[in-house]
Structures are given as C-alpha cells and as structure tokens.
Design an enzyme around this catalytic site. Structure first.
Site, PDB file in Angstrom:
ATOM      1  N   TYR A 153      76.266 -17.825  46.612  1.00 48.97           N
ATOM      2  CA  TYR A 153      76.895 -18.898  45.843  1.00 48.97           C
ATOM      3  C   TYR A 153      76.312 -20.223  46.312  1.00 48.97           C
ATOM      4  CZ  TYR A 153      80.513 -21.987  43.943  1.00 48.97           C
ATOM      5  OH  TYR A 153      81.183 -22.984  43.268  1.00 48.97           O
ATOM      6  N   ASP A 248      70.036 -22.717  51.849  1.00 43.97           N
ATOM      7  CA  ASP A 248      71.357 -23.325  51.637  1.00 43.97           C
ATOM      8  C   ASP A 248      72.213 -23.091  52.874  1.00 43.97           C
ATOM      9  OD1 ASP A 248      73.866 -24.098  50.881  1.00 43.97           O
ATOM     10  OD2 ASP A 248      73.953 -22.872  49.061  1.00 43.97           O
ATOM     11  N   LYS A 276      80.049 -29.287  54.303  1.00 43.20           N
ATOM     12  CA  LYS A 276      81.208 -28.881  55.080  1.00 43.20           C
ATOM     13  C   LYS A 276      81.303 -29.560  56.449  1.00 43.20           C
ATOM     14  CE  LYS A 276      81.716 -24.507  52.596  1.00 43.20           C
ATOM     15  NZ  LYS A 276      82.876 -24.858  51.796  1.00 43.20           N
TER      16      LYS A 276
END
Length: 442
Positions: A153, A248, A276
C-alpha cells in the site's frame, strides 16, 4: 508469568452515542475506512486521550495500545519532549506559508541518518510523498508505467489503487471505482518477492516502466518480510532497464533503526519516501534522493509539486524533537528485544491453544496470521482466517489490549511499552486463544 488479564465487557455507551452522531456528518462515521472496525465486527473506539503506551476512550476505558497511530507513535503518546516542542512553536505561530529554519533542521537530521537523501521535499502525507515520487520518476524517464507489488500500500493516489493492501485489503476492494481505466493500465502488479515476475514484466513492457515502487518490508498486507536478495535484485533490474527504484519507507523509516531499513537490505533507492515517525504524530511526510534527480522538481526543474502546509512549523518541531530522541544509543535494541519477546510469546500461545497461526515479525512490528502456512506474499496473507482474527481482536479488546482492527496491518511496539506490558499482553493472548479453542470444540 503475569496473570491473565480478566475479560471484562467494557461499557462504551458514550462511544456509541458519539459514533451515531458521527455517522450523520462523516462518511461512514470516520475519516479513514479501517477506523470503522467493520472487518472485526464491533463498534469503533472513540478516543479521548493518549498517554505513553495507553489510550483512553471517551467512556474511561484504558487500553494498552499496539496500533500507535498506525506506527507513527514510536515514542508513545504525548511524549513530553515532543509535546513541549509543539507547544513552544504554537506560541510563535502555526503556519506561515514561507520557509522556516525548522525545515532545514529536520532535513539535516534526516540526511545525517540517510545520506542517500541528498535533497528532500516535505509534504503533508505519505500519499503525497509517494504520488510525488512517481510523478518525478515519470518526468525524469519520460515513461508512463509503474510497477508495484500486490498487497503493498502506497497511499490512495489513483496509480496505487489496484490490488493494494491496508484498507483496501481490509474492505476487499480489488479495484477502486473512479480510477480511469487508461490510468489503471499504466500500473503493473506482481507478487511480492517475485523477482522472476519483475524481470518478465520489464521484458514485456520494454522501455515503458518509469519506476518500481516497493515497501522494503511489507506492512500493509500484514508484516511480510523480503526474501534475501529481493531488494538487491530490484536494484539491479531497475538499473539494467533504465528505470528508477522508489522505496516506500513511510512505515519502516526510523522504525527499525535510526534511518532507513533499505540500508540493511541491500537495495539503495533512487527515491525514498518517509512519513509517520518523522512527524512525531503530526501530519508530515517527505520524499528525497540524489540531488541530480530531486533538482528536476520546481522551482529548479519543470516537474511541479507544491503544498500550502508543506513544512508546517508545528510538524517540523515535532519531527525534530522525535528524531533527536531516537539517536540515543541502544534505544532500538531495547525496543526490538521487547517486540521479539512479544512475537515469541504469541507463537507459544498459538501452539498451547492448538490453533494454527504464523507470527511474522521484524524489529518493532509484527502480525499474527491465522494460517497453517507461512505468509510470504499477498496471496498467502489473503488465505489467512480473517474471521478468526476478528474474534481474536475482540477477545483482546475485552482484555484491555488494542490491536489493529484489521488482519492486514501491523502491531507496533513503542519505547513506552514496558516488559510488564509485554508479559501482560502474552498472558491475555494465551487466555484469549484458549477461550477461542474451547469455543470451537463446543
């Protein structure tokens, strides 16, 4: 061994009332789909505050938190150093729309930890970072296709919403309406860890693939580890074919160690995305790489990307306060020791309850799959028993333990979790699994 956490049907009357109001105003009552808790068959939590390793809902229930804002809260909730930095900056202003020295300081900390990020552009979300990285790759290579891996994702930009993990896997959305077919055809999907498949796609689409984008450790189909040589193989294939490698690290960046996990897995990215943890719980992400690549972005080059709140001073202050704390010697080793103890305890609890399961773990993140076979890719993750996971989630919640409300996510250990918390969690899991096993026999 810590005594099992007693199972108590916690009252969540006020949470239910608030969520009923939310459903009238917010789509599905939430602002991100997995928060609706539909896949685990219970009412959503409504949180009032967080402190350290705990969340407190609006009904006063205290929950030991392993979601950690989906991995962002490595230092736990309301970390004093981070909250103080945010409060101090808030006194000076919350947004200016022009450059502050804070942006330079946070970029310097990131560059020091990940030297391959010679130049950095801050954005406000992981989706913005990955979307911008793909645009940059397409602009540099003058190619249109990207290659991604099933179950990974990379945010909700149109190019990523086919056979993706995270919320799409949770809600069983294979393809997202609203994504033009012409654009969807430019995204090529292959199984995670399948280097032969990657080679085949490059042969089939010669000189058409701009970039390969990959999670170095998959964490959005649940935790799935790369096989030895996987990232190095992607590095070799992309170089050979004139494509860029985008790694990623929105989840893994600064989570496994003070830097990027790619540094240990044999594949250095052309472009890296972060998020994050670098924002300390505030909305911030980044993409970066070699200067010769990044200099193609406006105002130095023709590839445009912008954001009103990019480099927001509150987020920069929180990120700086977070990364400074992560530089302490031994910090990651201590977190990993606790996380490894948790994973081992869960494996032992599965064996004792005679319930088939796999615990995939690395560093401070893990996933329990109710599966008889090892989970090495998205196909294996999807074969796991999601109904049994939903039951396990509810049993643990009743014991005051908050896990991800989806089979296809990770559990995160923070610096705030103690050894006693880990033992309590193992005891609760053992009790929950024994209860589930007994019920299945009746």
């Amino acid at each position: 061994m810590t005594a099992p956490q007693p199972k108590t049907k916690s009252t969540r009357r006020r949470s239910r009332e608030i969520f009923e109001r939310a459903e009238k105003l917010l789509v599905g009552g939430v602002n991100s789909p997995v928060r609706a808790f539909r896949s685990v068959g219970c009412d959503p939590l409504v949180i009032e505050r967080g402190e350290g390793q705990y969340l407190y809902d609006v009904d006063g229930n205290k929950l030991l938190d392993y979601v950690c804002s989906w991995g962002a809260m490595l230092l736990g909730h309301a970390n004093p150093g981070v909250t103080a930095a945010i409060a101090e900056q808030a006194k000076r202003g919350t947004s200016f729309g022009v450059t502050t020295e804070l942006e330079v300081e946070l970029a310097s900390l990131i560059n020091r930890a990940i030297p391959s990020l010679e130049k950095i552009r801050f954005v406000s979300s992981g989706t913005e970072a990955t979307m911008s990285a793909v645009r940059l790759a397409r602009g540099i290579t003058r190619r249109d296709c990207i290659l991604k891996f099933r179950g990974c994702y990379h945010g909700h930009a149109d190019s990523f919403l086919s056979e993706a993990g995270s919320g799409l896997a949770t809600l069983s959305i294979a393809e997202c309406p609203g994504v033009p077919e012409a654009l969807a055809q430019l995204t090529l999907n292959i199984g995670y860890n399948n280097l032969n498949g990657v080679e085949h796609l490059f042969s089939e689409h010669r000189d058409k693939i701009a970039a390969v984008i990959v999670e170095p450790i998959a964490a959005n189909m649940g935790v799935v580890l790369p096989e030895p040589g996987f990232l190095a193989g992607l590095r070799e294939i992309t170089r050979k074919n004139g494509a860029l490698l985008i790694i990623d690290e929105v989840i893994t960046g600064f989570r496994i160690h003070n830097g990027a996990v790619q540094q240990f897995l044999g594949g250095e990215a052309d472009i890296t995305t972060l998020g994050k943890i670098i924002g300390g719980g505030l909305p911030v992400a980044a993409y970066g790489g070699r200067a010769d690549l990044m200099n193609n972005i406006a105002p130095l080059g023709p590839i445009y990307q912008a954001g009103t709140l990019a480099g927001n001073p509150l987020a920069m202050a929180a990120g700086i306060a977070t990364l400074k704390q992560l530089a302490v010697d031994g910090l990651y080793h201590r977190i990993a020791e606790k996380a490894d103890r948790l994973a081992t305890g869960l494996r032992n609890a599965l064996v004792a309850a005679k319930i088939p399961g796999q615990v995939n773990s690395t560093g401070s993140l893990s996933t329990l799959f109710f599966s008889e076979e090892p989970v090495r890719d998205y196909a294996g993750a999807k074969r796991s028993d999601t109904k049994r996971y939903a039951r396990f989630f509810r049993e643990m919640l009743d014991r005051g333990i908050f896990l991800a409300p989806s089979q296809f996510e990770a559990a995160f250990v923070s610096t705030a979790h103690t050894s006693q918390d880990i033992e309590r969690t193992i005891a609760a899991a053992s009790d929950a699994l024994k209860t589930m096993a007994a019920d299945s026999e009746n």
